[in-house]
Design a protein around this motif. Structure first.
Motif, PDB file in Angstrom:
ATOM      1  N   ASN A 174     -14.503  21.020  59.720  1.00 55.97           N
ATOM      2  CA  ASN A 174     -13.885  19.868  59.062  1.00 55.97           C
ATOM      3  C   ASN A 174     -12.362  20.033  59.096  1.00 55.97           C
ATOM      4  N   GLU A 175     -11.795  19.760  60.267  1.00 55.32           N
ATOM      5  CA  GLU A 175     -10.349  19.882  60.463  1.00 55.32           C
ATOM      6  C   GLU A 175      -9.753  18.529  60.820  1.00 55.32           C
ATOM      7  N   LYS A 176      -8.447  18.414  60.633  1.00 53.75           N
ATOM      8  CA  LYS A 176      -7.771  17.127  60.778  1.00 53.75           C
ATOM      9  C   LYS A 176      -7.569  16.702  62.232  1.00 53.75           C
ATOM     10  N   LYS A 177      -7.554  17.693  63.158  1.00 55.43           N
ATOM     11  CA  LYS A 177      -7.355  17.382  64.575  1.00 55.43           C
ATOM     12  C   LYS A 177      -8.288  18.253  65.412  1.00 55.43           C
ATOM     13  N   THR A 178      -8.818  17.681  66.492  1.00 54.24           N
ATOM     14  CA  THR A 178      -9.713  18.443  67.360  1.00 54.24           C
ATOM     15  C   THR A 178      -9.417  18.173  68.825  1.00 54.24           C
ATOM     16  N   MET A 179      -9.724  19.158  69.634  1.00 53.30           N
ATOM     17  CA  MET A 179      -9.631  18.986  71.081  1.00 53.30           C
ATOM     18  C   MET A 179     -10.544  17.850  71.544  1.00 53.30           C
ATOM     19  N   ASN A 180     -11.754  17.803  71.011  1.00 54.16           N
ATOM     20  CA  ASN A 180     -12.763  16.867  71.477  1.00 54.16           C
ATOM     21  C   ASN A 180     -12.300  15.417  71.319  1.00 54.16           C
ATOM     22  N   THR A 181     -11.786  15.081  70.159  1.00 49.63           N
ATOM     23  CA  THR A 181     -11.307  13.715  69.954  1.00 49.63           C
ATOM     24  C   THR A 181     -10.130  13.399  70.867  1.00 49.63           C
ATOM     25  N   HIS A 182      -9.219  14.337  71.033  1.00 51.82           N
ATOM     26  CA  HIS A 182      -8.064  14.073  71.904  1.00 51.82           C
ATOM     27  C   HIS A 182      -8.494  13.905  73.362  1.00 51.82           C
ATOM     28  N   LEU A 183      -9.495  14.675  73.785  1.00 44.76           N
ATOM     29  CA  LEU A 183      -9.992  14.534  75.153  1.00 44.76           C
ATOM     30  C   LEU A 183     -10.580  13.148  75.363  1.00 44.76           C
ATOM     31  N   HIS A 184     -11.255  12.641  74.328  1.00 48.26           N
ATOM     32  CA  HIS A 184     -11.924  11.357  74.478  1.00 48.26           C
ATOM     33  C   HIS A 184     -11.074  10.194  73.966  1.00 48.26           C
ATOM     34  N   ILE A 185      -9.795  10.452  73.761  1.00 50.25           N
ATOM     35  CA  ILE A 185      -8.780   9.398  73.739  1.00 50.25           C
ATOM     36  C   ILE A 185      -8.084   9.373  75.100  1.00 50.25           C
ATOM     37  N   LEU A 186      -7.776  10.545  75.623  1.00 44.86           N
ATOM     38  CA  LEU A 186      -7.194  10.652  76.965  1.00 44.86           C
ATOM     39  C   LEU A 186      -8.049   9.913  77.991  1.00 44.86           C
TER      40      LEU A 186
END
Length: 389
Positions: A174-186
């Motif tokens: 439960n963190e505020k930023k993740t690699m996974n979300t950023h990858l699937h915005i890119l």
């Protein structure tokens, strides 16, 4: 390597058309379990439906079969009728089987996949509503950006207020930023750039690339760090081999579409480093295992990890000319065909467990089990690498 078109058109896509079409409530059913049993009352997830939209839109764009257009249109109509929040904007996380919202949180990850689906539907059909929705969801995602430290916040309440539990799933931190979300915005920003060369979008994508190179990619190991606090301090020790190899080619594709030669050369080198780091997860049977964390090795062979490995290693081969990468892609593809494809009932198993047995406790189709990873693998191999056989 061959058989990608056959796998796509005779196994993956027919499964979703024939077995997941919900004629009672519209759209697609929410679940077929690991034993092949349909659960018609299962909830319907935003990510599943957005990925169905992307997959069938891409299949129609590539193959021009109107059966795929019908499936894509069905997904588009259902999403626009039921998933989009008409009051506050964005897409709900989960609906019940009748289309009523049961979890109205706004996960940034899900908004990214909606954008991915809408932009691909526009590419395939020229539907003006799809283009307007693509622009709308881009602007919505940009409102999720952290103007102070960069990057994007994970999740919000229905009306876009802070939320305590930001996790995508129970297994995530439960963190505020993740690699996974950023990858699937890119990923959807790359697709949107193919149809809309807006300066705000170009700027946002360049910022994302910088985040991956400066914050997310470990400068010593070239693995991707997974979880971060608001100031980009790393909050995890886990290595996800599947995300490494997926990111290796998605980053290169993003730089390619941006069209900046200097950036492309830089990302080509980084892409190869990440692909090489991911190779630590390759097993003697050709497959790629799931992850490692604090010395604990998880040798489960998930369907999506294998699919992304085939694509990632073919990009690495294209970018380096090193035959080893093509051999790795071929080895993973052989493992998929021998061990992951369900030759009797269609589609792919969720995984093989570490002992080699079929995992039936997880879905054949469901909230996280979609035709996007394996369908995209087939289409990338056909379209980019001309492996249609």
């Amino acid at each position: 390597m061959n058989g990608f078109k056959e796998e796509l058109t005779h196994n993956i896509l027919p499964f979703w058309i024939d077995r997941m079409r919900d004629d009672r409530n519209g759209g697609f059913y929410g679940q077929i379990d690991g034993w092949g049993l349909l659960h018609p009352e299962a909830d319907k997830g935003a990510v599943l439906n957005a990925r169905i939209l992307w997959t069938f839109s891409a299949a129609f764009r590539l193959l021009k079969d109107t059966v795929y257009l019908e499936a894509a249109q069905r997904a588009f109509d259902y999403i626009t009728s039921f998933f989009i929040d008409k009051e506050y904007g964005g897409a709900y996380w989960k609906l019940d089987c009748k289309g009523n919202p049961v979890n109205m949180k706004k996960q940034t990850y899900a908004q990214g996949f909606m954008l991915y689906g809408f932009s691909e539907f526009y590419r395939a059909t020229g539907n003006p509503q799809a283009l307007e929705l693509s622009k709308e969801f881009f602007q919505l995602i940009e409102r999720c950006r952290d103007d102070r430290s960069g990057g994007y916040w994970e999740a919000y309440t229905r009306d876009w207020q802070p939320i305590e539990d930001m996790r995508l799933s129970e297994k995530d931190a439960n963190e505020k930023k993740t690699m996974n979300t950023h990858l699937h915005i890119l990923e959807p920003y790359t697709n949107l750039l193919r149809i809309w060369k807006d300066e705000r979008l170009l700027t946002a994508q360049r910022r994302l690339m910088e985040i991956f190179t400066a914050k997310i990619s470990d400068r010593e190991t070239y693995h991707l760090n997974l979880f971060f606090d608001e100031g980009w301090n790393v909050r995890s020790t886990a290595i996800s081999y599947g995300h490494d190899i997926e990111a290796s080619w998605l980053l290169f594709e993003a730089a390619e579409v941006l069209g900046d030669k200097r950036l492309l050369d830089k990302i080509r080198r980084l892409s190869l480093e990440i692909a090489e780091a991911a190779s630590e997860g390759l097993q003697a049977d050709g497959s790629m295992m799931y992850e490692k964390d604090d010395g604990r090795i998880d040798r489960e062979r998930l369907w999506w990890v294998q699919a992304e490995a085939v694509v990632g290693y073919m990009y690495a081969y294209e970018n380096s000319g090193d035959i080893r990468y093509k051999e790795k892609a071929s080895g993973v593809w052989k493992y998929i065909r021998d061990c992951i494809v369900d030759k009797e009932n269609g589609e792919w198993y969720w995984s093989r467990l570490s002992d080699g047995s079929i995992n039936r406790k997880d879905d054949k189709a469901g909230f996280w089990k979609c035709p996007y990873h394996n369908g995209r693998m087939c289409m990338k191999m056909m379209e980019r690498f001309q492996l249609n056989g």
